[in-house]
Design a protein around this motif. Sequence first.
Motif, mmCIF file in Angstrom:
data_model
loop_
_atom_site.group_PDB
_atom_site.id
_atom_site.type_symbol
_atom_site.label_atom_id
_atom_site.label_comp_id
_atom_site.label_asym_id
_atom_site.label_seq_id
_atom_site.Cartn_x
_atom_site.Cartn_y
_atom_site.Cartn_z
ATOM 1 N N UNK A 55 49.669 18.980 27.421
ATOM 2 C CA UNK A 55 49.713 20.663 26.960
ATOM 3 C C UNK A 55 48.576 21.319 27.206
ATOM 4 N N UNK A 56 47.316 20.242 27.311
ATOM 5 C CA UNK A 56 46.100 21.174 27.811
ATOM 6 C C UNK A 56 46.387 21.724 29.111
ATOM 7 N N UNK A 57 46.815 20.757 30.114
ATOM 8 C CA UNK A 57 47.171 21.212 31.354
ATOM 9 C C UNK A 57 47.963 22.512 31.580
ATOM 10 N N UNK A 58 49.154 22.292 30.785
ATOM 11 C CA UNK A 58 50.130 23.428 30.619
ATOM 12 C C UNK A 58 49.539 24.845 30.256
ATOM 13 N N UNK A 59 48.657 24.741 29.249
ATOM 14 C CA UNK A 59 48.195 26.096 28.726
ATOM 15 C C UNK A 59 47.341 26.645 29.786
ATOM 16 N N UNK A 170 45.999 22.405 38.412
ATOM 17 C CA UNK A 170 45.750 22.383 36.970
ATOM 18 C C UNK A 170 46.717 21.186 36.319
ATOM 19 N N UNK A 171 47.271 20.501 37.389
ATOM 20 C CA UNK A 171 48.001 19.186 36.726
ATOM 21 C C UNK A 171 47.395 18.007 37.537
ATOM 22 N N UNK A 172 46.322 17.532 36.998
ATOM 23 C CA UNK A 172 45.527 16.295 37.368
ATOM 24 C C UNK A 172 46.314 15.135 37.408
ATOM 25 N N UNK A 173 47.015 15.170 36.242
ATOM 26 C CA UNK A 173 47.766 14.057 35.393
ATOM 27 C C UNK A 173 48.994 13.793 36.538
ATOM 28 N N UNK A 174 49.395 14.527 37.443
ATOM 29 C CA UNK A 174 50.606 14.197 38.465
ATOM 30 C C UNK A 174 50.252 14.002 39.765
ATOM 31 N N UNK A 175 48.984 14.172 40.133
ATOM 32 C CA UNK A 175 48.472 13.919 41.359
ATOM 33 C C UNK A 175 48.843 12.584 41.780
ATOM 34 N N UNK A 176 49.139 11.868 41.283
ATOM 35 C CA UNK A 176 49.456 10.294 41.740
ATOM 36 C C UNK A 176 50.926 10.226 42.269
ATOM 37 N N UNK A 177 51.607 11.099 41.641
ATOM 38 C CA UNK A 177 53.213 11.156 42.143
ATOM 39 C C UNK A 177 53.479 11.407 43.515
ATOM 40 N N UNK A 178 54.300 10.725 44.066
ATOM 41 C CA UNK A 178 54.630 10.653 45.558
ATOM 42 C C UNK A 178 55.315 12.130 46.178
ATOM 43 N N UNK A 179 55.704 12.829 45.169
ATOM 44 C CA UNK A 179 56.318 14.112 45.613
ATOM 45 C C UNK A 179 55.578 15.233 45.253
ATOM 46 N N UNK A 180 54.185 15.186 44.554
ATOM 47 C CA UNK A 180 53.421 15.894 43.957
ATOM 48 C C UNK A 180 52.403 16.318 45.279
ATOM 49 N N UNK A 181 52.782 17.205 46.098
ATOM 50 C CA UNK A 181 51.555 17.638 47.076
ATOM 51 C C UNK A 181 52.091 18.667 47.770
ATOM 52 N N UNK A 182 51.095 19.269 48.442
ATOM 53 C CA UNK A 182 51.140 20.602 49.249
ATOM 54 C C UNK A 182 52.549 20.568 50.207
#
Length: 215
Positions: A55-59, A170-182
């Motif tokens: 929620x903190x990330x989303x806001x 803004x979404x550091x919690x998702x950076x480990x996911x293989x599809x979450x990149x530039x």
Amino acid sequence: MIALRPGPLTRIAALAAHCDDIAIGAGGTLLTICAARPGLRVDALVLSGGGTEREEEERAALAAFCPGADLRLTVGKLPDGRLPAHWEEAKAAVEELRACGDPDLLLAPNRADAHQDHRGLAELVPTAFRNHLALGYEIAKWDADLGRPSIYQPLADEMAEEKVALLLRHYPSQRHRPWYDREAFLGLARLRGIECHARYAEAFHVTKLTLDLEN
């Protein structure tokens, strides 16, 4: 390619099952709309992630994706991946958003999305918003459910780049996911751009669209 322009946009609503869905699916469109319409009201509803770091990330993220807008965000506490089992709570949240007013445009998941939470929310939207232009955004994932969208919002180069930068920031919690990149985010935007004679674009699905060709 013909551009159909809606009437004046003063209020939009954005709906998501999870934090980051709106930004991934329609972040570039939000940046584009808000830049062109300072003071636009944006009512956003996210069904899960409430009370957590998500929620903190989303806001923080949606504040950045809606610069100059009157942003009103609600983040619920439905468990991730369990929307079908919490249908009544999800429907009540959507109906509560509807009671807040009459948006000129809706951004929401699309009905062909393979994720049960996304698809369930997409099915709920027209039960509360019956006479609204609803654009169903897409999210790339391992399900290989990207289809053939029919609606495109071209993105200026700087808007596409800004979208990706904000997602990664803004979404550091998702950076480990293989599809979450530039590459994934910009690659899909480039592909959709090719399909609408632009460099970059976001694409949407629409279930119903009423034309008014008299005006």
